[in-house]
Design an enzyme around this catalytic site. Structure first.
Site, PDB file in Angstrom:
ATOM      1  N   ASP A 101       0.827  -1.204   0.000  1.00  0.00           N
ATOM      2  CA  ASP A 101       0.000   0.000   0.000  1.00  0.00           C
ATOM      3  C   ASP A 101       0.862   1.254   0.000  1.00  0.00           C
ATOM      4  OD1 ASP A 101      -2.341  -1.402  -0.108  1.00  0.00           O
ATOM      5  OD2 ASP A 101      -2.806  -1.238   2.016  1.00  0.00           O
ATOM      6  N   LYS A 123      -3.941   3.060  -2.356  1.00  0.00           N
ATOM      7  CA  LYS A 123      -5.146   3.866  -2.571  1.00  0.00           C
ATOM      8  C   LYS A 123      -4.970   5.178  -1.816  1.00  0.00           C
ATOM      9  CE  LYS A 123      -8.422   0.028  -3.014  1.00  0.00           C
ATOM     10  NZ  LYS A 123      -7.432  -1.054  -2.953  1.00  0.00           N
ATOM     11  N   MET A 174      -9.359   7.737   8.265  1.00  0.00           N
ATOM     12  CA  MET A 174      -9.755   8.142   6.906  1.00  0.00           C
ATOM     13  C   MET A 174     -10.979   9.059   6.912  1.00  0.00           C
ATOM     14  SD  MET A 174      -9.156   4.458   5.007  1.00  0.00           S
ATOM     15  CE  MET A 174     -10.113   3.553   6.248  1.00  0.00           C
TER      16      MET A 174
END
Length: 262
Positions: free
Chosen positions: A51, A73, A186
């Site tokens: 990641d 991402k 997030m």
């Protein structure tokens, strides 16, 4: 440090076999917070599918010749689709490679590791999950904020501000009514709506809040504020946001900073 004892521990870590996928958590950022099992896996994998938030120092621990594949991402930026990542894991395993899927934090805490594990199980791919320090709890500790204190809370809530769709978003007002601290992952893009819902749910505007950016890395920054001020802040990513009485404990600790080792 006893180098022989450390080598003996590493020698006891499990061996990867061709055709296996290991889903591993790299922790919140600081390479020193890797587990020995993840360190051992880095030294064995033929391919590491990683990641965005994996430090270069961690990837440098890969065995010579290992292939590094970035599938990170990042909000608002072009990124790999989850279905493509899962298909890659399956294909590489079926090609007989030792596959390490390396994620920030813990793979099963807001890391989509559960989705990947289910897909691997359904494809009959042998897999293993290696835990990592989840970023939310590690960020609070790194910021001198205890996640639990007997005098403040008997539970703590981990929540994501990035639901798969709006129907899956947490009931923020209901979480506010629990009176327990909330750690947000997030949530930078959805923070104004979250704050509004928490206030509507009864959390006082002056509820202590902390923003921890780049937790455990050399770039770590901690901002302490109030709940009602969070919505007006321009918060960079990655960030963990803590809301609740536990945040106020930080000031008590830092009042004696001469005794607190960085």
């Amino acid at each position: 440090m006893n180098a022989d004892a450390l080598a003996a521990l590493l020698a006891r870590t499990r061996r990867m076999a061709p055709g296996e996928v290991w889903l591993a958590g790299a922790g919140p950022g600081d390479p020193g917070l890797l587990t020995l099992e993840v360190l051992g896996a880095l030294g064995q994998a033929d391919i590491i599918i990683h990641d965005a938030l994996i430090e270069a120092e961690v990837l440098a621990l890969a065995r010579p010749g290992a292939e590094l594949v970035f599938v990170g991402k990042r909000g608002g930026r072009p990124s790999a689709r989850q279905a493509e990542i899962t298909a890659l894991l399956v294909a590489e395993a079926r090609a007989g490679r030792r596959v390490l899927r390396l994620k920030g934090g813990d793979p099963f805490v807001f890391g989509r590791g559960g989705e990947e594990a289910v897909a691997l199980a359904e494809a009959n791919i042998p897999f293993r999950v290696l835990p990592g320090l989840t970023s939310g709890l590690a960020a609070m500790t790194a910021a001198s904020i205890p996640a639990t204190m007997r005098e403040t809370n008997q539970a703590i809530i981990l929540a994501t501000g990035h639901a798969a769709d709006t129907s899956q978003a947490p009931d923020w007002a209901a979480l506010a009514r629990t009176g327990q601290p909330i750690l947000l992952y997030m949530a930078t893009r959805t923070l104004p709506a979250i704050v509004a819902a928490l206030l509507e749910g009864g959390l006082p505007p002056a509820t202590p809040a902390a923003v921890v950016v780049g937790a455990t890395t050399p770039d770590q920054a901690v901002i302490v504020t109030r709940l009602d001020a969070l919505a007006e802040m321009d918060i960079p990513s990655p960030a963990i946001i803590g809301i609740g009485a536990i945040v106020a404990v930080r000031e008590r600790l830092l009042a004696h900073a001469g005794r607190l080792l960085a």
